[in-house]
Design an enzyme around this catalytic site. Structure first.
Site, PDB file in Angstrom:
ATOM      1  N   GLU A 183      37.196  50.302  43.899  1.00  0.00           N
ATOM      2  CA  GLU A 183      36.334  49.160  44.203  1.00  0.00           C
ATOM      3  C   GLU A 183      37.251  48.058  44.694  1.00  0.00           C
ATOM      4  O   GLU A 183      37.923  47.389  43.911  1.00  0.00           O
ATOM      5  CB  GLU A 183      35.578  48.720  42.937  1.00  0.00           C
ATOM      6  CG  GLU A 183      34.553  49.699  42.445  1.00  0.00           C
ATOM      7  CD  GLU A 183      33.436  49.933  43.449  1.00  0.00           C
ATOM      8  OE1 GLU A 183      33.118  49.027  44.234  1.00  0.00           O
ATOM      9  OE2 GLU A 183      32.892  51.041  43.467  1.00  0.00           O
TER      10      GLU A 183
ATOM     11  N   CYS B 106      34.173  39.492  44.752  1.00  0.00           N
ATOM     12  CA  CYS B 106      34.477  40.533  45.743  1.00  0.00           C
ATOM     13  C   CYS B 106      33.369  40.643  46.787  1.00  0.00           C
ATOM     14  O   CYS B 106      33.637  40.799  47.968  1.00  0.00           O
ATOM     15  CB  CYS B 106      34.704  41.870  45.052  1.00  0.00           C
ATOM     16  SG  CYS B 106      33.351  42.398  44.004  1.00  0.00           S
TER      17      CYS B 106
HETATM   18  P1  NDP Z   1      45.026  43.397  41.908  1.00  0.00           P
HETATM   19  O1  NDP Z   1      44.956  44.455  42.929  1.00  0.00           O
HETATM   20  O2  NDP Z   1      46.162  42.451  41.947  1.00  0.00           O
HETATM   21  O3  NDP Z   1      45.016  44.008  40.429  1.00  0.00           O
HETATM   22  C1  NDP Z   1      43.975  44.828  39.975  1.00  0.00           C
HETATM   23  C2  NDP Z   1      44.435  45.529  38.716  1.00  0.00           C
HETATM   24  O4  NDP Z   1      45.477  46.452  39.046  1.00  0.00           O
HETATM   25  C3  NDP Z   1      45.027  44.610  37.666  1.00  0.00           C
HETATM   26  O5  NDP Z   1      44.665  45.051  36.381  1.00  0.00           O
HETATM   27  C4  NDP Z   1      46.503  44.772  37.894  1.00  0.00           C
HETATM   28  O6  NDP Z   1      47.276  44.419  36.779  1.00  0.00           O
HETATM   29  C5  NDP Z   1      46.595  46.241  38.187  1.00  0.00           C
HETATM   30  N1  NDP Z   1      47.810  46.674  38.869  1.00  0.00           N
HETATM   31  C6  NDP Z   1      48.746  45.929  39.517  1.00  0.00           C
HETATM   32  N2  NDP Z   1      49.709  46.730  40.045  1.00  0.00           N
HETATM   33  C7  NDP Z   1      49.378  48.005  39.730  1.00  0.00           C
HETATM   34  C8  NDP Z   1      49.957  49.274  40.004  1.00  0.00           C
HETATM   35  N3  NDP Z   1      51.082  49.403  40.711  1.00  0.00           N
HETATM   36  N4  NDP Z   1      49.339  50.377  39.534  1.00  0.00           N
HETATM   37  C9  NDP Z   1      48.188  50.272  38.839  1.00  0.00           C
HETATM   38  N5  NDP Z   1      47.595  49.098  38.545  1.00  0.00           N
HETATM   39  C10 NDP Z   1      48.177  47.976  38.982  1.00  0.00           C
HETATM   40  O7  NDP Z   1      43.633  42.641  42.009  1.00  0.00           O
HETATM   41  P2  NDP Z   1      43.213  41.327  41.252  1.00  0.00           P
HETATM   42  O8  NDP Z   1      43.291  41.496  39.782  1.00  0.00           O
HETATM   43  O9  NDP Z   1      43.933  40.205  41.896  1.00  0.00           O
HETATM   44  O10 NDP Z   1      41.647  41.266  41.586  1.00  0.00           O
HETATM   45  C11 NDP Z   1      41.174  40.707  42.753  1.00  0.00           C
HETATM   46  C12 NDP Z   1      40.797  41.761  43.759  1.00  0.00           C
HETATM   47  O11 NDP Z   1      39.834  42.638  43.200  1.00  0.00           O
HETATM   48  C13 NDP Z   1      40.137  41.185  44.985  1.00  0.00           C
HETATM   49  O12 NDP Z   1      40.556  41.856  46.142  1.00  0.00           O
HETATM   50  C14 NDP Z   1      38.670  41.448  44.728  1.00  0.00           C
HETATM   51  O13 NDP Z   1      37.896  41.408  45.876  1.00  0.00           O
HETATM   52  C15 NDP Z   1      38.731  42.778  44.086  1.00  0.00           C
HETATM   53  N6  NDP Z   1      37.501  43.030  43.334  1.00  0.00           N
HETATM   54  C16 NDP Z   1      36.655  44.026  43.743  1.00  0.00           C
HETATM   55  C17 NDP Z   1      35.475  44.252  43.085  1.00  0.00           C
HETATM   56  C18 NDP Z   1      34.584  45.373  43.476  1.00  0.00           C
HETATM   57  O14 NDP Z   1      33.772  45.796  42.643  1.00  0.00           O
HETATM   58  N7  NDP Z   1      34.639  45.892  44.687  1.00  0.00           N
HETATM   59  C19 NDP Z   1      35.071  43.433  41.951  1.00  0.00           C
HETATM   60  C20 NDP Z   1      36.012  42.452  41.585  1.00  0.00           C
HETATM   61  C21 NDP Z   1      37.189  42.264  42.271  1.00  0.00           C
HETATM   62  P3  NDP Z   1      47.789  42.903  36.605  1.00  0.00           P
HETATM   63  O15 NDP Z   1      46.617  41.988  36.836  1.00  0.00           O
HETATM   64  O16 NDP Z   1      48.186  42.877  35.212  1.00  0.00           O
HETATM   65  O17 NDP Z   1      48.845  42.712  37.624  1.00  0.00           O
END
Ligand code: NDP
Length: 459
Positions: free
Chosen positions: A213, A247
């Protein structure tokens, strides 16, 4: 133990718990999921306060998020049996001597990696459906919202004591990465396209199935016959609500030229004041998009570069922004809106589709047939006509995008199936008169079967 060290033991425990949970069947799981739901609903004030504290959104917005999440949890708990349970299907001509059944069985352990912007609604879109489908879940919340993630798991442990069917592993991205390496049976990732690429690369190594997502650059299309008041209200809510960190929020508006100025005036009067953003990095991304839009000839109709401060960001409406600027091509994730006039709805559709993202869209027109026809021409996973984000509160509708917005679906029947494996079973009831599935096949039986085949398919 380091943070990543907790992942392996959590997944091992989840595997044990999955056996118990899977064995409960739909009714056993349903009553426990509904107990968890009641616990969340009874403590909504406490959870909303925590979400508000961790994300910076208002308590009311946080409560709305919890209400939406609970609707989904309720639906998943009550619908799983109907959607996934064993059912007879037609066995067709060649296998008419068999009874054919289809059943969707749990995968085992699902790893859920969540973002910070809707730390209850978004991960529960995967967690609730994965649990309802009979899996145990190991959930890694964003490092910006760890206490919300922990609260959900603690609430589970209180409502469903005993086996650790839902566990939380806390930490930064390295913990998420460890989860993708851990041998879980599926990863449900919500986050940015950049991180999704890393997650998918790992999942490719381990052949772990994945649902993504991702982000969005959602467009709103406003036709000349639209209710402009409603369209402006929806654009303001979808673009500026939650400081634009949604999002499937609105980031671009394409509006027919004849009503463009009236719409801009209405939108301007609805723009909110400065809002806190959740992460310290986000304002600099927003600022770079505003700067780029203005440098390329766009106009700031509301606010401007000065609206984007490190602590708080005010609403910015950018008009006549070139289509190749960052504010049009990249996800801004801030309280900004690009409003560009178009000569026709066809042009609006073309521009809306000219994006690497394809999550959702909204359409404003008084002509309901035209609204549906526009929706069907949009390269998105969802569309909302004469409202914004209408689909988000409908649990029976699947949610997910195309392109950089991801693949696979959460929510709805598709969301339940996403966390299960279809198993097809046939049971032979009697020997077929024309038994072709044997080495000593009778040539006469084959000739008769071919005759039948030509009669059935060759006419
Ligand atoms: P990120 O991609 O930065 O992080 C998402 C999650 O992945 C976090 O828990 C993060 O941990 C984790 N993560 C980071 N690096 C890795 C890795 N190498 N391997 C596995 N997991 C990892 O997104 P954001 O948290 O900044 O969220 C915002 C984004 O999410 C936006 O693009 C938004 O549009 C999207 N989004 C999409 C939705 C949907 O349903 N389509 C709904 C809500 C948001 P940590 O935060 O601890 O770094």
């Amino acid at each position: 133990m380091t943070t990543t060290d907790v992942v392996g033991p959590a997944v091992a425990q989840a595997r044990e718990a999955a056996r118990w949970w899977g064995g409960l069947g739909f009714n056993g799981r349903r009553s426990r999921l509904l107990a968890w739901k009641r616990h969340i609903a009874q403590h909504i004030g406490e959870l909303a306060a925590l979400v508000a504290e961790e994300t910076g959104k208002s308590q009311d917005d946080a409560a709305l998020e919890v209400m939406l999440a609970v609707e989904h949890l309720d639906w998943a708990a009550r619908s799983a049996g109907k959607v996934l349970g064993r059912r007879k299907v037609s066995s067709g001509m060649l296998a008419s001597n068999h009874v054919a059944t289809l059943e969707y069985l749990p995968l085992g352990v699902v790893g859920v990696i969540g973002p910070w912007n809707y730390p209850v609604y978004t991960p529960l879109g995967s967690v609730s459906y994965a649990l309802a489908a009979g899996n145990a879940v190991v959930f890694k919340p964003s490092e910006h919202t760890p206490r919300t993630g922990q609260w959900l798991a603690d609430a589970w442990a209180q409502a469903v004591p005993g086996e650790p069917v839902l566990q939380v592993v806390l930490g930064d991205g390295t913990v998420g990465a460890a989860l993708t390496w851990s041998g879980v049976d599926k990863i449900a990732f919500t986050g940015s396209a950049a991180t999704a690429r890393k997650v998918m690369a790992t999942c490719a190594e381990t052949l772990t199935p994945l649902v993504v997502e991702g982000g969005g650059k959602d467009a709103m299309i406003v036709a000349a016959d639209a209710d402009l008041e409603a369209a402006a209200q929806a654009a303001a809510f979808g673009g500026f609500g939650n400081a634009g960190q949604t999002c499937a929020g609105v980031e671009r508006v394409y509006i027919e030229r004849s009503v463009y100025q009236t719409f801009l005036d209405k939108l301007g009067s609805l723009a909110p004041g400065p809002q806190k953003m959740t992460t310290p990095e986000q304002p600099s991304i927003v600022r770079s998009h505003v700067e780029d839009a203005l440098a390329r000839g766009g106009r700031a109709v509301v606010g401007g570069i000065e609206s984007v401060q490190p602590a708080q960001v005010g609403a910015v409406v950018l008009a006549e922004v070139p289509e190749d600027s960052l504010a049009v091509t990249e996800e801004t994730f801030g309280p900004t809106l690009v409003v560009n006039p178009v000569d026709s709805v066809d042009e609006a559709i073309r521009l809306a589709n000219a994006s690497k993202y394809g999550l959702a869209a909204s359409i404003f027109t008084k002509d309901s047939h035209a609204g549906t026809a526009i929706a069907r021409r949009l390269r998105t996973g969802a569309a909302s006509i004469n409202a914004v984000l209408g689909f988000a509160g409908v649990p029976s509708l699947p949610f997910g995008g195309v392109g950089d917005s991801g693949f696979g679906r959460i929510h709805g029947a598709d969301g339940l199936r996403e966390f299960s494996r279809a198993q097809s079973v046939t049971r032979q009831r009697f020997h077929a008169p024309l038994d072709l599935m044997r080495l000593d096949r009778d040539p006469k039986a084959m000739a008769r079967a071919l005759k039948l085949f030509r009669f059935r398919h060759g006419r």
